[in-house]
Design a protein around this motif. Sequence first.
Motif, PDB file in Angstrom:
ATOM      1  N   GLN A  18       0.841  -1.005  -0.043  1.00 38.09           N
ATOM      2  CA  GLN A  18      -0.097   0.094  -0.105  1.00 38.09           C
ATOM      3  C   GLN A  18       0.681   1.047   0.120  1.00 38.09           C
ATOM      4  O   GLN A  18       0.536   2.374  -0.546  1.00 38.09           O
ATOM      5  N   ILE A  23      -1.836   3.454  -1.905  1.00 40.77           N
ATOM      6  CA  ILE A  23      -3.143   2.972  -1.652  1.00 40.77           C
ATOM      7  C   ILE A  23      -3.829   3.566  -0.588  1.00 40.77           C
ATOM      8  O   ILE A  23      -3.556   3.706   0.429  1.00 40.77           O
ATOM      9  N   ARG A  26      -8.940   1.571   0.891  1.00 37.45           N
ATOM     10  CA  ARG A  26      -9.252   0.178   0.578  1.00 37.45           C
ATOM     11  C   ARG A  26      -9.258  -0.544   1.939  1.00 37.45           C
ATOM     12  O   ARG A  26      -8.943  -1.879   1.834  1.00 37.45           O
ATOM     13  N   ASN A  30      -8.590  -4.697   2.082  1.00 41.60           N
ATOM     14  CA  ASN A  30      -7.344  -5.003   2.792  1.00 41.60           C
ATOM     15  C   ASN A  30      -7.614  -5.810   4.171  1.00 41.60           C
ATOM     16  O   ASN A  30      -7.201  -6.982   4.290  1.00 41.60           O
ATOM     17  N   SER A  84      -4.397  -1.436   6.966  1.00 34.71           N
ATOM     18  CA  SER A  84      -4.486  -0.366   6.053  1.00 34.71           C
ATOM     19  C   SER A  84      -3.394   0.919   6.309  1.00 34.71           C
ATOM     20  O   SER A  84      -3.402   1.495   7.418  1.00 34.71           O
ATOM     21  N   TYR A  85      -2.508   0.879   5.422  1.00 38.14           N
ATOM     22  CA  TYR A  85      -1.331   1.728   5.514  1.00 38.14           C
ATOM     23  C   TYR A  85      -1.923   3.165   5.943  1.00 38.14           C
ATOM     24  O   TYR A  85      -1.169   4.011   6.948  1.00 38.14           O
ATOM     25  N   TYR A 153      -8.166  -5.001  -7.094  1.00 34.16           N
ATOM     26  CA  TYR A 153      -7.263  -4.722  -5.886  1.00 34.16           C
ATOM     27  C   TYR A 153      -7.100  -6.017  -5.380  1.00 34.16           C
ATOM     28  O   TYR A 153      -5.949  -6.129  -4.643  1.00 34.16           O
TER      29      TYR A 153
END
Length: 183
Positions: A18, A23, A26, A30, A84-85, A153
């Motif tokens: 990510q 990214i 998402r 994820n 999630s980054y 994705y």
Amino acid sequence: MSMSNLIKSIIDTMIEYQAINNIKGRCITNTQILYDIIRATDPLLDVKIKAAIVIIDDSENNNFIINKGHMVLDIGNENVIDVSYEVASYNNSYYFTNIKDFMNFSFKNYGKKQCIEIWDKLGGIKKITEDFINFVKHANEMNNNEFSMHKSYYNKLCDYIQEKHKHQLFMFTPREMKKYLNK
């Protein structure tokens, strides 16, 4: 490599992907990917997808950021995993899986006036609650294998995970995991 170290390594790989590809937005996909991997590798593990409101403490700027709709994995004992980054990259993040705890924490730590000012920028507490309830609905659907996420994705990130971990033994490839879980 133990199962917990393998899962940690997969989480790091997901966040790396990510970050490299910038990214954002998402969290649903994820979370679904990690949920599928965990369920396929250890179906007896009690893990659930949960909706969350996240407060990111930006104390350097005397402020805080609210992510009013986010998805995480609940691994029990009020512990969550965020893959999630966009959110997990912050150091001071607080996760709430219900509105009451979110409001109590906000008032206690930031004061009612500042909370209301920031909440108004997000459409008010009613809008925050509506968005959160929508994420709760999605989490319930995901836990029941009824939710369809961003498949392109999903496949790209699964391919990346598989490539990075090809030296480790997987019982299933990530794409096969989805098929396995839907039987």
